[in-house]
Scaffold this motif. Structure first.
Motif, mmCIF file in Angstrom:
data_model
loop_
_atom_site.group_PDB
_atom_site.id
_atom_site.type_symbol
_atom_site.label_atom_id
_atom_site.label_comp_id
_atom_site.label_asym_id
_atom_site.label_seq_id
_atom_site.Cartn_x
_atom_site.Cartn_y
_atom_site.Cartn_z
ATOM 1 N N GLU A 57 0.813 -1.216 0.000
ATOM 2 C CA GLU A 57 0.000 0.000 0.000
ATOM 3 C C GLU A 57 0.848 1.268 0.000
ATOM 4 O O GLU A 57 0.591 2.200 -0.761
ATOM 5 C CB GLU A 57 -0.934 0.000 1.219
ATOM 6 N N GLY A 58 1.870 1.359 0.844
ATOM 7 C CA GLY A 58 2.656 2.582 0.944
ATOM 8 C C GLY A 58 3.384 2.934 -0.337
ATOM 9 O O GLY A 58 3.380 4.096 -0.775
ATOM 10 N N TYR A 59 4.000 1.932 -0.970
ATOM 11 C CA TYR A 59 4.802 2.184 -2.162
ATOM 12 C C TYR A 59 3.955 2.614 -3.359
ATOM 13 O O TYR A 59 4.488 3.125 -4.346
ATOM 14 C CB TYR A 59 5.613 0.952 -2.530
ATOM 15 N N ARG A 60 2.653 2.405 -3.295
ATOM 16 C CA ARG A 60 1.812 2.781 -4.436
ATOM 17 C C ARG A 60 1.808 4.282 -4.680
ATOM 18 O O ARG A 60 1.474 4.731 -5.784
ATOM 19 C CB ARG A 60 0.379 2.291 -4.210
ATOM 20 N N ASP A 61 2.167 5.066 -3.661
ATOM 21 C CA ASP A 61 2.221 6.515 -3.863
ATOM 22 C C ASP A 61 3.367 6.924 -4.794
ATOM 23 O O ASP A 61 3.320 7.996 -5.381
ATOM 24 C CB ASP A 61 2.393 7.241 -2.524
ATOM 25 N N ILE A 62 4.387 6.076 -4.930
ATOM 26 C CA ILE A 62 5.524 6.448 -5.783
ATOM 27 C C ILE A 62 5.061 6.682 -7.217
ATOM 28 O O ILE A 62 5.262 7.781 -7.756
ATOM 29 C CB ILE A 62 6.636 5.376 -5.723
ATOM 30 N N PRO A 63 4.448 5.704 -7.891
ATOM 31 C CA PRO A 63 4.010 5.967 -9.276
ATOM 32 C C PRO A 63 2.910 7.016 -9.364
ATOM 33 O O PRO A 63 2.790 7.703 -10.384
ATOM 34 C CB PRO A 63 3.531 4.600 -9.770
ATOM 35 N N ARG A 64 2.107 7.167 -8.307
ATOM 36 C CA ARG A 64 1.061 8.191 -8.339
ATOM 37 C C ARG A 64 1.656 9.588 -8.435
ATOM 38 O O ARG A 64 1.098 10.475 -9.082
ATOM 39 C CB ARG A 64 0.192 8.103 -7.082
ATOM 40 N N PHE A 65 2.794 9.804 -7.766
ATOM 41 C CA PHE A 65 3.404 11.134 -7.695
ATOM 42 C C PHE A 65 4.330 11.440 -8.871
ATOM 43 O O PHE A 65 4.867 12.542 -8.958
ATOM 44 C CB PHE A 65 4.200 11.289 -6.396
ATOM 45 N N LEU A 66 4.560 10.462 -9.751
ATOM 46 C CA LEU A 66 5.469 10.640 -10.881
ATOM 47 C C LEU A 66 4.680 10.939 -12.146
ATOM 48 O O LEU A 66 3.731 10.230 -12.474
ATOM 49 C CB LEU A 66 6.320 9.388 -11.092
ATOM 50 N N ALA A 67 5.109 11.980 -12.868
ATOM 51 C CA ALA A 67 4.417 12.357 -14.105
ATOM 52 C C ALA A 67 4.886 11.546 -15.302
ATOM 53 O O ALA A 67 4.278 11.631 -16.372
ATOM 54 C CB ALA A 67 4.621 13.853 -14.371
ATOM 55 N N ALA A 68 5.957 10.788 -15.163
ATOM 56 C CA ALA A 68 6.553 10.058 -16.290
ATOM 57 C C ALA A 68 5.516 9.302 -17.100
ATOM 58 O O ALA A 68 4.875 8.381 -16.587
ATOM 59 C CB ALA A 68 7.612 9.085 -15.769
ATOM 60 N N PRO A 69 5.348 9.639 -18.392
ATOM 61 C CA PRO A 69 4.401 8.888 -19.232
ATOM 62 C C PRO A 69 4.897 7.473 -19.518
ATOM 63 O O PRO A 69 4.104 6.544 -19.666
ATOM 64 C CB PRO A 69 4.315 9.714 -20.516
ATOM 65 N N ALA A 70 6.233 7.312 -19.639
ATOM 66 C CA ALA A 70 6.815 6.005 -19.946
ATOM 67 C C ALA A 70 7.135 5.283 -18.639
ATOM 68 O O ALA A 70 7.832 5.828 -17.775
ATOM 69 C CB ALA A 70 8.070 6.171 -20.797
ATOM 70 N N ARG A 71 6.636 4.043 -18.497
ATOM 71 C CA ARG A 71 6.801 3.286 -17.261
ATOM 72 C C ARG A 71 7.089 1.828 -17.616
ATOM 73 O O ARG A 71 6.349 1.216 -18.384
ATOM 74 C CB ARG A 71 5.525 3.375 -16.410
ATOM 75 N N LEU A 72 8.154 1.318 -17.033
ATOM 76 C CA LEU A 72 8.541 -0.068 -17.281
ATOM 77 C C LEU A 72 8.672 -0.791 -15.950
ATOM 78 O O LEU A 72 9.473 -0.399 -15.096
ATOM 79 C CB LEU A 72 9.865 -0.125 -18.044
ATOM 80 N N GLY A 73 7.875 -1.834 -15.771
ATOM 81 C CA GLY A 73 7.994 -2.676 -14.593
ATOM 82 C C GLY A 73 8.693 -3.970 -14.944
ATOM 83 O O GLY A 73 8.410 -4.577 -15.979
ATOM 84 N N LEU A 74 9.622 -4.401 -14.097
ATOM 85 C CA LEU A 74 10.383 -5.629 -14.312
ATOM 86 C C LEU A 74 10.148 -6.576 -13.145
ATOM 87 O O LEU A 74 10.199 -6.163 -11.986
ATOM 88 C CB LEU A 74 11.879 -5.321 -14.421
ATOM 89 N N THR A 75 9.904 -7.834 -13.440
ATOM 90 C CA THR A 75 9.718 -8.819 -12.382
ATOM 91 C C THR A 75 9.884 -10.213 -12.958
ATOM 92 O O THR A 75 9.738 -10.424 -14.164
ATOM 93 C CB THR A 75 8.319 -8.684 -11.744
ATOM 94 N N ALA A 76 10.194 -11.152 -12.079
ATOM 95 C CA ALA A 76 10.183 -12.564 -12.473
ATOM 96 C C ALA A 76 8.838 -13.203 -12.175
ATOM 97 O O ALA A 76 8.516 -14.262 -12.712
ATOM 98 C CB ALA A 76 11.288 -13.328 -11.738
ATOM 99 N N THR A 77 8.050 -12.553 -11.316
ATOM 100 C CA THR A 77 6.759 -13.109 -10.898
ATOM 101 C C THR A 77 5.796 -11.955 -10.694
ATOM 102 O O THR A 77 5.787 -11.334 -9.645
ATOM 103 C CB THR A 77 6.919 -13.908 -9.596
ATOM 104 N N PHE A 78 4.979 -11.681 -11.700
ATOM 105 C CA PHE A 78 4.113 -10.512 -11.668
ATOM 106 C C PHE A 78 2.891 -10.723 -10.782
ATOM 107 O O PHE A 78 2.557 -9.895 -9.940
ATOM 108 C CB PHE A 78 3.668 -10.175 -13.095
ATOM 109 N N GLU A 79 2.218 -11.839 -10.949
ATOM 110 C CA GLU A 79 0.970 -12.048 -10.220
ATOM 111 C C GLU A 79 1.236 -12.327 -8.749
ATOM 112 O O GLU A 79 2.166 -13.041 -8.391
ATOM 113 C CB GLU A 79 0.174 -13.195 -10.849
#
Length: 458
Positions: free
Chosen positions: A200-222
């Motif tokens: 929950e806390g970390y969700r504010d990071i992308p909310r506060f960023l205006a960057a239109p381009a966003r790349l998420g990296l993971t080995a296990t998304f779900e």
């Protein structure tokens, strides 16, 4: 003229001088953009910074002229190039991400070169970029990689340093503290181990960023709790996915998982059965099924003022300790280490006490959350150069650490998390020069709840 400005983690749409008709046009244009609200203090409208691209697109679609004061920083060109020659699947992943308007998650197994993919994405966009990572170790690794590949300075948020550059690498904790200040400065944000945004806390990071381009990296998304759906809202949906079996043999080592069943001793069986009976008897009258993490949290809360709940919780822990740390597992470990004395071995456990017990018995270096950063790096460096051929760790090598090549993993104990299992398997899958097969041993105490735990993670 209508203006767009970044202010404290938001995008402000100003219409002060445009008149009532113009304001009505802007209001109508933004009607379908989520989270846009009228700003009674300064006039105009305000939305979380992450809605910047949607606000801009809505104004463009309505034919409204505006002065975009956000874009100047986000789109400032950077002279980036790379010497990396992408593998076919990395190129496919990059193309899929670009086709998704450069917003989304790429899921690739550990060791498949997600950092290389991110570097290629940074070159493709060539704009100021913020990279967000979960640990200081991973931050150091990223900074070394980016400084080697790009002829530009690399900033750091975290580890006692707050230096901003056009390319900056931040820990999640520092990004949480800084995002509302610097969210208008980066046109691309890369979230390594993006599943952390499910918290929950970390969700504010992308909310506060205006960057239109966003790349998420993971080995296990779900995630079992469904929080990956929120990650998709904040970063973008999954744009590309490959699992271990898709790459084994060609780009990762071939592997096999061997399940090894062990028996509890007579004393361990008596202790386990007694503890398990106490726990199950409580469940029969508690209304709890323990089919979800929320039931476990309810049990913990009840244990604060209900003696029976506390007794059940302690019994559950006792049974867990017996099945995960049994004598037969340690004896089997001795035979496996003897069999693989010429190999590079990582032993995984869920117990810090068991790590130190194994370290003392087999004289192998331990790594736990009590191990200092300097000592951990020294151990891994010696594992990398061959001084050590075996290390034993409790959870801390699952992610966020640059782990040297190994070809044998021994899983003594762990959770039912598929993510944890995938991360541990990934630690032994980097391709071997001799083309040999990697092996993961999974030790399971039979006729215990560990059989169900092992089934869940598989």
């Amino acid at each position: 003229m209508t203006t767009l400005r970044f202010e404290d983690g938001t995008v402000h749409v100003g219409t002060d001088d445009d008149g009532d008709d113009a304001d009505a046009d802007v209001r109508a244009a933004l009607a379908d953009v989520p989270s846009v609200e009228a700003d009674p203090r300064s006039g105009g409208y305000r939305a979380p910074a992450m809605r910047y691209a949607a606000v801009r697109d809505a104004l463009d679609a309505a034919g409204i002229d505006y002065d975009d004061r956000v874009a100047a920083a986000l789109d400032s060109p950077l002279p980036l190039s790379t010497t990396y020659d992408l593998r076919d699947y990395q190129r496919a992943a990059l193309d899929a991400w670009l086709d998704a308007d450069a917003a989304g998650v790429v899921e690739l197994p550990t060791g498949a070169g997600k950092t290389v993919l991110a570097v290629a994405a940074m070159v493709a966009r060539s704009v100021p970029t913020l990279v967000v990572v979960p640990t200081i170790d991973l931050q150091d690794q990223w900074i070394r990689e980016l400084e080697t590949e790009f002829d530009v300075p690399v900033g750091r948020f975290g580890g006692g340093e707050q230096t901003q550059e056009a390319i900056t690498v931040s820990t999640y904790d520092s990004a949480y503290l800084r995002a509302d200040d610097v969210g208008g400065d980066f046109g691309l944000v890369v979230f390594d181990e993006v599943h952390h945004l499910g918290g929950e806390g970390y969700r504010d990071i992308p909310r506060f960023l205006a960057a239109p381009a966003r790349l998420g990296l993971t080995a296990t998304f779900e995630r079992p709790d469904g929080a990956h759906e929120r990650v998709a809202e904040l970063v973008g949906p999954r744009a590309y996915r490959l699992d271990v079996d898709d790459l084994a043999g060609d780009h990762l080592a071939d592997y096999e998982v061997r399940r090894v069943e062990v028996e509890l001793t007579a004393d361990e069986r008596e202790t386990y059965d007694e503890a398990q009976e106490t726990f199950v008897n409580y469940l029969r009258t508690s209304g709890l099924s323990m089919q979800s993490g929320s039931d476990y949290q309810k049990l913990v809360m009840r244990s604060g003022n209900d003696p029976r709940a506390r007794q059940a919780l302690l019994a559950k822990q006792r049974a867990r300790d017996v099945m995960m740390n049994s004598e037969a597992k340690v004896d089997k470990l001795a035979r496996l280490l003897a069999r693989h004395r010429e190999d590079r071995v990582i032993v995984f456990t869920a117990s810090t006490d068991l790590v130190y017990r194994i370290s003392r018995r087999f004289l192998v270096p331990p790594i736990t959350n009590e191990t200092g950063t300097k000592e951990r790096r020294e151990i891994l460096d010696r594992f990398r150069d061959g001084t050590y051929d075996t290390v034993v760790a409790a959870n801390v090598l699952d992610e966020g650490v640059d782990v040297p090549d190994a070809n044998v993993g021994i899983l003594l104990s762990g959770s039912g998390s598929e993510r944890e299992f995938t991360q541990r398997l990934g630690r032994i899958l980097r391709p071997k020069a001799d083309g040999s097969t990697a092996t993961l041993y999974e030790l399971v105490s039979v006729e215990t709840a560990e059989e169900r735990v092992a089934a869940r993670r598989r």
